[in-house]
Design a protein around this motif. Structure first.
Motif, short mmCIF file in Angstrom:
data_model
loop_
_atom_site.label_atom_id
_atom_site.label_comp_id
_atom_site.label_asym_id
_atom_site.label_seq_id
_atom_site.Cartn_x
_atom_site.Cartn_y
_atom_site.Cartn_z
N PHE A 177 107.69 101.75 60.43
CA PHE A 177 107.87 102.47 59.16
C PHE A 177 106.68 103.37 58.82
CE2 PHE A 177 107.44 102.45 54.43
CZ PHE A 177 108.53 103.26 54.15
N TYR A 178 105.47 102.79 58.80
CA TYR A 178 104.31 103.56 58.36
C TYR A 178 104.05 104.79 59.24
CZ TYR A 178 103.25 99.31 55.70
OH TYR A 178 103.31 98.24 54.85
N GLY A 179 104.40 104.68 60.55
CA GLY A 179 104.11 105.78 61.46
C GLY A 179 105.18 106.86 61.51
N LEU A 180 106.31 106.65 60.83
CA LEU A 180 107.39 107.63 60.89
C LEU A 180 106.99 108.96 60.26
CD1 LEU A 180 110.53 105.49 59.96
CD2 LEU A 180 110.01 106.52 62.18
N ASN A 181 106.24 108.86 59.18
CA ASN A 181 105.92 110.08 58.44
C ASN A 181 104.66 109.81 57.63
OD1 ASN A 181 105.97 111.98 56.10
ND2 ASN A 181 107.89 112.67 57.05
N ILE A 182 103.78 110.78 57.56
CA ILE A 182 102.53 110.62 56.81
C ILE A 182 102.79 110.33 55.34
CG2 ILE A 182 102.29 113.09 56.30
CD1 ILE A 182 99.43 110.64 57.11
N GLU A 183 103.94 110.85 54.84
CA GLU A 183 104.27 110.64 53.43
C GLU A 183 104.62 109.16 53.16
OE1 GLU A 183 103.61 112.84 51.38
OE2 GLU A 183 103.43 114.57 52.72
#
Length: 704
Positions: free
Chosen positions: A182-188
């Motif tokens: 999850f955390y690495g999917l998107n910087i947002e």
């Protein structure tokens, strides 16, 4: 700004020092974040100083737990945090994972801080509740700590609902999965998670600081009491250690009887006689058997006891330094350390030394009561023939035992009044409260101690607690109807309830009973009742007191009703109860089982209606008020009509079908009673006239 390297034990920031101008990210090692009460560890990827307020001094200590490196960023407001995260996209998942871990740790710290603060508060209040009894045990006078009455327990913040803690814990439990998927999917995503958890632990951090402040204030406010209770507990531990080791401890009383006899100043003949009687009594292991010799010895001791008591009492009135043995004699009937036993002697010594009179003057030792009689502060009590002091004197005059001049001289003679009180209330009441009338002896004897003395000891605080307990259930138990009239402000007459707390006189014995000596003084219905109880009560004291208050209810009703006390055409507690018990067989509201139980109860109490009522009153107060049915429908209705429950009890039992209709009728009755008084108060307020205290008190009484 840039990399800062720290050795193990080196502080990055210290609480109260320096201004917050930067926030750091741990890139190697670990940092401990701590205050006076708690700490958490922040590992690689964790933010340092994120919960601080920019521009303010640091609130926490930040110490390296090992060789550590941190990278610093300018920190002027929380708006700087998203910029820092987005400038490090490669490590954003690590920052997010560590942020969720810190949130869970912060929640755990908050929970522990709250539990610790609550435990500290509860421990102080428990010690405060035990303090008077501990003072009695060690023989010290209890000090006053009014600041403790103002303490309030810590409260959990509404800003931290349970879902926040559950959410933070769930993030920690699923950290590996979230970090990977999850955390690495998107910087947002990473930024949003860090800012969400930042909001959580920033809020929690603020509440933790408030809890810290609460604990500091609590410690400061209770420092004097804490020191005192610690010293008391140490002294008690020393006493118990001395007792276990078989040493004498600090209390040494030798030849107490001789001290008492010398102090009393009785003749050598009386002194020798009393010494011989006590010696014979304590040497007889079967001193309470029914043999003629044992009975005669007990009677003789009773006679001699009062012969010594009276002169000792008279001397004490002008003596500011009464020997402790004599105080124990007055309070407990103590005469001999061997008869009492070494352990009991030590306990009695400490109790007498620590004794403090009731500040309200309602709970009195027999010594204090006799002092009031001697000082003409109250009239002597009734004798066994139900005669008060004036009636007794008139009867003596009519029989020719005394002349009119003697009557007038005796009326306010302190010595004569004292003799009358000692030979009636004291001598007879002492025997009654002892419980075993044929075995009674007025001196303290170890063989009569059937319950630990500290548990059996009746203090002013305990008795006043029983007064509060009964009022919290039967709120009108001590009320008398009084009349207020003031035609100048347009009030011809208004009836109101006057709550008059009884006297409770502590008799100097180890006994099992309590007794209502008289419900009023003379003919005045607005005077205090006089109740007696052993200073050491060996029975269930709460039940003993409830029965005593039930007896007062019955006798007070008889006094108020006069000759109509059992006249059912003039409804009252006694008349309705007598009618109910007299004609229960014809009562269609009672089932066959109810009637059989009533038949058994009447047989058990020898057809004494008052005793049947007292037993029902005990069930009514102890069980019915708690929602546990014990009474039949008719008994319940009579009791609630004349002894209604207090408002809190009615609200607690509002859904009880057995009381619902009774409660509704009672509410109507109370509203009807309050309406004319409220109208008078409204009229007085409209005319700008001060409302009499009697009226405002009556409205408050009806609200109960």
């Amino acid at each position: 700004m840039g990399i800062t390297k720290l050795e193990k034990g080196q502080f990055l920031h210290k609480a109260g020092q320096g201004k917050v101008e930067s926030v750091e990210v741990v890139i190697k090692g670990s940092i401990q974040i701590s205050n006076a009460y708690s700490s958490i560890n922040c590992n690689v990827g964790g933010f340092i100083g994120i919960v601080e307020n920019p521009g303010d001094p640091y609130a926490y200590n930040y110490e390296a737990l090992e060789e550590t490196s941190v990278y610093s960023y300018p920190f002027n407001s929380p708006d700087d945090l998203p910029k820092i995260i987005k400038s490090n996209p490669k490590i954003a998942p690590i920052l997010a994972a560590q942020s969720s871990e810190i949130a869970a740790k912060t929640c755990a710290v908050y929970e522990k801080q709250y539990d610790d603060a609550l435990q500290e508060y509860e421990q102080i209040m428990a010690d405060y509740a035990d303090y008077p009894s501990l003072c009695i045990k060690v023989g010290e006078i209890a000090k006053s700590f009014p600041e403790l009455d103002e303490l309030i327990p810590p409260e959990k913040s509404e800003k931290i609902p349970n879902w926040v803690i559950d959410f933070s814990n769930s993030l920690k439990e699923n950290e590996a999965v979230l970090k990977k998927t999850f955390y690495g999917l998107n910087i947002e995503f990473a930024t949003g998670m860090i800012m969400t958890t930042y909001t959580i632990y920033k809020t929690i951090s603020d509440q933790v600081l408030l809890l810290n402040e609460y604990r500091k204030v609590l410690k400061k406010k209770t420092s004097s009491f804490t020191s005192t209770i610690k010293a008391i507990k140490l002294k008690l531990a020393d006493m118990e250690r001395s007792e276990n080791e078989g040493t004498e401890g600090s209390v040494t009383i030798v030849n107490a009887l001789n001290t008492i006899l010398v102090y009393s100043g009785v003749s050598g003949e009386i002194a020798t006689k009393f010494e011989e009687q006590i010696s014979a009594f304590k040497s007889n292991n079967n001193r309470y058997d029914s043999s003629d010799e044992a009975r005669a010895l007990r009677r003789n001791i009773s006679t001699s006891f009062y012969e010594v008591f009276i002169p000792a009492f008279l001397r004490s009135l002008t003596d500011e330094n009464i020997p402790i043995e004599v105080k124990m004699f007055f309070m407990f009937g103590f005469v001999d350390e061997e008869l009492a036993g070494a352990k009991n002697t030590s306990i009695l010594h400490n109790m007498a030394k620590a004794y403090v009179p009731d500040e309200n003057g309602n709970v009195l030792t027999v010594y204090e009561w006799l002092k009031k009689i001697f000082m003409l502060e109250v009239e002597p009590s009734k004798n066994e023939f139900d005669q008060d002091w004036p009636s007794y004197l008139r009867e003596q005059r009519s029989t020719g035992a005394i002349s009119q001049d003697q009557l007038e001289a005796m009326q306010n003679n302190p010595q004569k009044r004292l003799d009358f009180e000692i030979h009636n209330l004291f001598a007879l009441g002492n025997r009654m409260t002892f419980g075993r009338i044929s075995s009674f002896v007025p001196v303290f004897d170890e063989q009569n101690v059937l319950r630990p003395l500290d548990m059996a000891y009746q203090t002013a605080a305990k008795v006043n607690g029983y007064y509060d307990m009964i009022r919290s259930i039967d709120y009108g138990v001590f009320c008398r109807q009084a009349l207020y009239s003031n035609t100048e402000i347009g009030i011809p007459q208004v009836y109101y309830d006057d709550d008059i707390t009884p006297y409770m006189i502590l008799m100097p014995n180890v006994g099992s009973r309590a007794s209502l000596w008289q419900e009023i003084e003379g003919k005045n219905r607005r005077t205090k009742a006089r109740m007696l109880v052993s200073i050491f009560n060996t029975e269930n004291t709460e039940e003993t007191m409830i029965k005593l208050f039930g007896e007062f209810r019955w006798e007070m009703c008889k006094t108020e009703q006069g000759v109509h006390w059992n006249d059912v055409t003039d409804p009252s507690l006694t008349s309705m109860y007598c009618d109910y018990l007299q004609f229960y067989k014809k009562n269609s509201a009672l089932s066959t089982e109810n009637k059989e139980k009533l038949r058994t109860d009447l047989k058990k109490f020898s057809n004494n209606y008052k005793n049947v009522f007292i037993a029902d009153y005990l069930s009514y107060i102890k069980f019915e008020s708690a929602g546990s049915p014990r009474l039949n429908k008719v008994t319940r209705e009579i009791l609630f009509t004349f002894c209604p429950f207090a408002k809190a009890v009615r609200e607690k039992n509002a859904d009880n079908p057995q009381y619902k209709e009774l409660f509704n009728h009672y509410s109507v009755r109370i509203n009807n009673a309050a309406k004319p008084i409220l109208n008078i108060i409204a009229k007085l307020n409209k005319d700008g006239i001060d409302v009499p205290e009697e009226l405002t008190n009556q409205i408050e009484h009806l609200k109960k």
